[in-house]
Write an enzyme that holds these catalytic residues in place. Structure first.
Site, PDB file in Angstrom:
ATOM      1  N   LYS A 188       6.540  -5.143  16.063  1.00  0.00           N
ATOM      2  CA  LYS A 188       7.280  -4.750  14.851  1.00  0.00           C
ATOM      3  C   LYS A 188       7.016  -3.257  14.667  1.00  0.00           C
ATOM      4  CE  LYS A 188       7.038  -3.932  10.815  1.00  0.00           C
ATOM      5  NZ  LYS A 188       7.415  -2.584  10.254  1.00  0.00           N
ATOM      6  N   GLY A 239      -2.150   1.887  11.132  1.00  0.00           N
ATOM      7  CA  GLY A 239      -1.509   2.349   9.901  1.00  0.00           C
ATOM      8  C   GLY A 239      -2.555   2.686   8.856  1.00  0.00           C
ATOM      9  N   SER A 240      -2.174   2.523   7.606  1.00  0.00           N
ATOM     10  CA  SER A 240      -3.068   2.968   6.531  1.00  0.00           C
ATOM     11  C   SER A 240      -4.203   1.968   6.300  1.00  0.00           C
ATOM     12  CB  SER A 240      -2.277   3.138   5.238  1.00  0.00           C
ATOM     13  OG  SER A 240      -1.938   1.870   4.721  1.00  0.00           O
ATOM     14  N   GLY A 244      -4.186  -2.113   6.135  1.00  0.00           N
ATOM     15  CA  GLY A 244      -5.150  -2.799   7.008  1.00  0.00           C
ATOM     16  C   GLY A 244      -5.969  -3.829   6.249  1.00  0.00           C
ATOM     17  N   GLU A 261      -6.501  -0.156  13.383  1.00  0.00           N
ATOM     18  CA  GLU A 261      -6.757   1.279  13.558  1.00  0.00           C
ATOM     19  C   GLU A 261      -6.197   1.968  12.334  1.00  0.00           C
ATOM     20  OE1 GLU A 261      -8.600   2.593  15.723  1.00  0.00           O
ATOM     21  OE2 GLU A 261      -8.810   0.856  17.024  1.00  0.00           O
ATOM     22  N   CYS A 295      -3.754  10.292  12.620  1.00  0.00           N
ATOM     23  CA  CYS A 295      -4.951   9.784  11.955  1.00  0.00           C
ATOM     24  C   CYS A 295      -6.189  10.507  12.468  1.00  0.00           C
ATOM     25  CB  CYS A 295      -5.078   8.276  12.139  1.00  0.00           C
ATOM     26  SG  CYS A 295      -5.124   7.788  13.845  1.00  0.00           S
ATOM     27  N   GLN A 342       6.374  10.840   2.604  1.00  0.00           N
ATOM     28  CA  GLN A 342       5.260  11.614   3.145  1.00  0.00           C
ATOM     29  C   GLN A 342       5.283  13.039   2.589  1.00  0.00           C
ATOM     30  OE1 GLN A 342       3.022   9.952   4.894  1.00  0.00           O
ATOM     31  NE2 GLN A 342       1.764  11.793   4.848  1.00  0.00           N
ATOM     32  N   GLU A 394      -7.057  10.650   2.841  1.00  0.00           N
ATOM     33  CA  GLU A 394      -6.238  11.132   3.954  1.00  0.00           C
ATOM     34  C   GLU A 394      -4.930  11.761   3.457  1.00  0.00           C
ATOM     35  OE1 GLU A 394      -4.661   8.075   6.643  1.00  0.00           O
ATOM     36  OE2 GLU A 394      -5.174   9.410   8.311  1.00  0.00           O
TER      37      GLU A 394
HETATM   38  C1  UN1 Z   1      -4.129  11.275  19.226  1.00  0.00           C
HETATM   39  O1  UN1 Z   1      -4.756  11.956  18.412  1.00  0.00           O
HETATM   40  O2  UN1 Z   1      -3.834  11.708  20.348  1.00  0.00           O
HETATM   41  O3  UN1 Z   1      -1.998   7.114  14.455  1.00  0.00           O
HETATM   42  C2  UN1 Z   1      -3.725   9.880  18.983  1.00  0.00           C
HETATM   43  C3  UN1 Z   1      -2.689   7.967  15.020  1.00  0.00           C
HETATM   44  C4  UN1 Z   1      -3.638   7.505  16.088  1.00  0.00           C
HETATM   45  C5  UN1 Z   1      -3.347   8.062  17.398  1.00  0.00           C
HETATM   46  C6  UN1 Z   1      -3.909   9.426  17.579  1.00  0.00           C
HETATM   47  N1  UN1 Z   1      -3.627   6.051  16.141  1.00  0.00           N
HETATM   48  O4  UN1 Z   1      -2.587   9.135  14.727  1.00  0.00           O
END
Ligand code: UN1
Length: 495
Positions: A188, A239-240, A244, A261, A295, A342, A394
């Site tokens: 998705k 995602g956020s 999560g 992540e 991220c 954003q 963030e």
């Molecule tokens: C990177 O810094 O090369 O959503 C990858 C993101 C991470 C991936 C970063 N999951 O920014």
């Protein structure tokens, strides 16, 4: 019905709309309702039209994945390896096409977007090798005449929920990992940039993947999330942190295996003994590359007092000189912000930093370009403190503040004084300082004289909670999520 029929609109050959589809059990399917994506570089330009999926579409996708599972997990490993390799070849051969779509839909500048597609291809090639390489274990038993075998089996059907900021690299590393270890999956993608996922589905089909092994559903996480989590054996989400947390709660009810992540608030320390030029480049790339929408981006610049003035002076000049423009223009260094929400969030952070007394050294204002888009001048603040909102949650944008500190010890304390712990960095020429930071940083990734962002696919990626939860992604570490362990005790004497 193919997943990628382009149709010309308004009679212009170069202005085309991607007609995306769901991919359910090998069938490309339209929906009753649809949604559009627009280019953040030019809001008049429609990039794609996609069906708006509901829980029933997800249920169908999950069922197709479940049906395909026994065949896929039993497939000869050389054939599975070949299929993933072919997918990597196709992705590489179409990197420019995929990168162009990505740049149009997400706003990443073209060279970065094509680079991301190429990285996706490399990920498929890497995981093609993993099909063959992934080892089991043989152990002597504690009992005479016995042995112990440890093998790794697929988890089953995996839901993959991916964000808009890496719309080909993240689907590639989740899908390739899931498939390599014998799982089937439902992807998705973000409703803000689903185009690359459509092209990925098409090339997996072209590579010869059996129907149902990879399925694709479009729509919002809000509407599809529940079914994606409860109906799968595992869910991998990027995602956020807030989303999560919700997924983790939902997964508890169905005991679905989870890999999350999540957000980062990544510190970059610059010490007095740093190579100034390296430090400025590392800060510039880590903070403003890809419009800061990573991220792993550097969002807190922690600088010791001896180098502070020179560093701040050089960095602000470079930030002010960055060319913000249309993602497809050759001289653009920073593309637009990806979405209206954003952009609004970025502007709110800028206002709050000003209100809290930070000095806006450059940028922070919306820009006009040849077409209407989400253009923002990259912002740098001086004189920020760790407690300001700007340094606590963030931003996910081209914004950072400099925090001035006395020495390494204070820098480490400030760096760790934040609950998010994904990536961190230090610029220094002193190996002892670098090693001390490597040991004491609570982040999952530590970069020494290198940007906090920009990770490699063959090593573990991720951070500790609340920046991540569950097994790491990428490299062989991803097998911890995508496989289940089976331990077998064997008594040879009775055979
Ligand atoms: C990177 O810094 O090369 O959503 C990858 C993101 C991470 C991936 C970063 N999951 O920014």
């Amino acid at each position: 019905m193919r997943g990628r029929d382009y149709v010309a609109i308004r009679g212009l050959e170069d202005e085309v709309v991607l007609k995306g589809r769901h991919l359910l059990g090998g069938e490309w399917r339209a929906g009753r309702e649809s949604f559009l994506t627009r280019s953040p570089s030019d809001l008049n330009e429609i990039v794609g039209e996609y069906p708006k999926g509901g829980p029933a579409d997800v249920a169908e996708a999950l069922e197709a994945a479940r049906k395909a599972l026994p065949g896929w997990r039993a497939l000869n490993v050389q054939r599975r390896c070949d299929l993933l390799h072919r997918a990597g070849d196709l992705l590489a051969s179409r990197a420019t096409e995929i990168g162009t779509l990505l740049a149009r839909e997400e706003g990443k500048r073209l060279s970065e977007a094509v680079g991301e597609a190429t990285r996706g291809a490399q990920v498929f090639h890497y995981y093609a090798g993993e099909v063959i390489r992934h080892p089991g274990q043989f152990q002597d038993s504690l009992r005479d005449g016995h042995s112990v075998l440890v093998s790794y089996e697929p988890v089953g059907v995996i839901s993959l929920i991916t964000p808009w900021n890496f719309p080909i690299a993240i689907p590639a590393w989740k899908v390739a990992g899931a498939l390599a270890y014998g799982n089937t999956c439902v992807l998705k993608p973000s409703e803000f940039a689903p185009g690359c996922a459509v092209l990925l589905g098409q090339l997996l089909e072209e590579a010869g993947l059996p129907p149902g092994v990879f399925n694709l559903v479009h729509g919002t996480g809000r509407e599809l999330g529940d079914t994606l989590v409860s109906g799968a054996d595992g869910v991998s989400f990027t995602g956020s942190t807030a989303t999560g947390r919700l997924i983790l709660q939902q997964a508890a009810a169905s005991m679905t295996k989870v890999q999350l992540e999540l957000g980062g608030k990544n510190p970059l320390i610059v010490l007095d003994d740093a190579d100034l030029q390296v430090a400025v480049d590392v800060a510039l790339q880590g903070t403003y590359g890809q419009t800061g929408q990573r991220c792993t981006g550097s969002e807190r610049l922690i600088v010791t007092r001896g180098i502070h003035a020179e560093f701040a002076d050089l960095l602000v000049k470079k930030v002010a000189a960055l060319r913000v423009g249309h993602a497809l223009d050759a001289d653009t260094e920073i593309g637009p912000v990806a979405t209206a929400a954003q952009l609004a969030k970025n502007l709110a952070f800028i206002e709050s930093a000003k209100a809290e007394g930070a000095e806006l050294a450059t940028g922070g204002q919306q820009l006009e370009r040849r077409a209407p888009g989400h253009y923002l001048a990259p912002a740098l603040f001086f004189g920020t403190t760790p407690s300001m909102q700007l340094n606590r949650s963030e931003t996910f944008g081209p914004i950072a503040g400099i925090i001035r500190v006395q020495d390494l010890e204070e820098a480490i304390a400030v760096a760790n004084d934040c609950e998010l712990a994904l990536s961190s960095g230090i610029c220094t020429t002193n190996i002892r300082s670098a090693e001390r930071f490597r040991r004491l940083s609570k982040a999952g990734m530590v970069m020494i004289n290198a940007p906090t962002a920009g990770v490699e696919y063959h090593v573990p990626f991720g951070g500790r909670a609340p920046s991540g939860y569950g097994a790491r992604e990428q490299g062989t570490a991803s097998a911890d999520f995508f496989t289940e362990v089976k331990t077998c005790y064997l008594n040879h004497g009775a055979i």
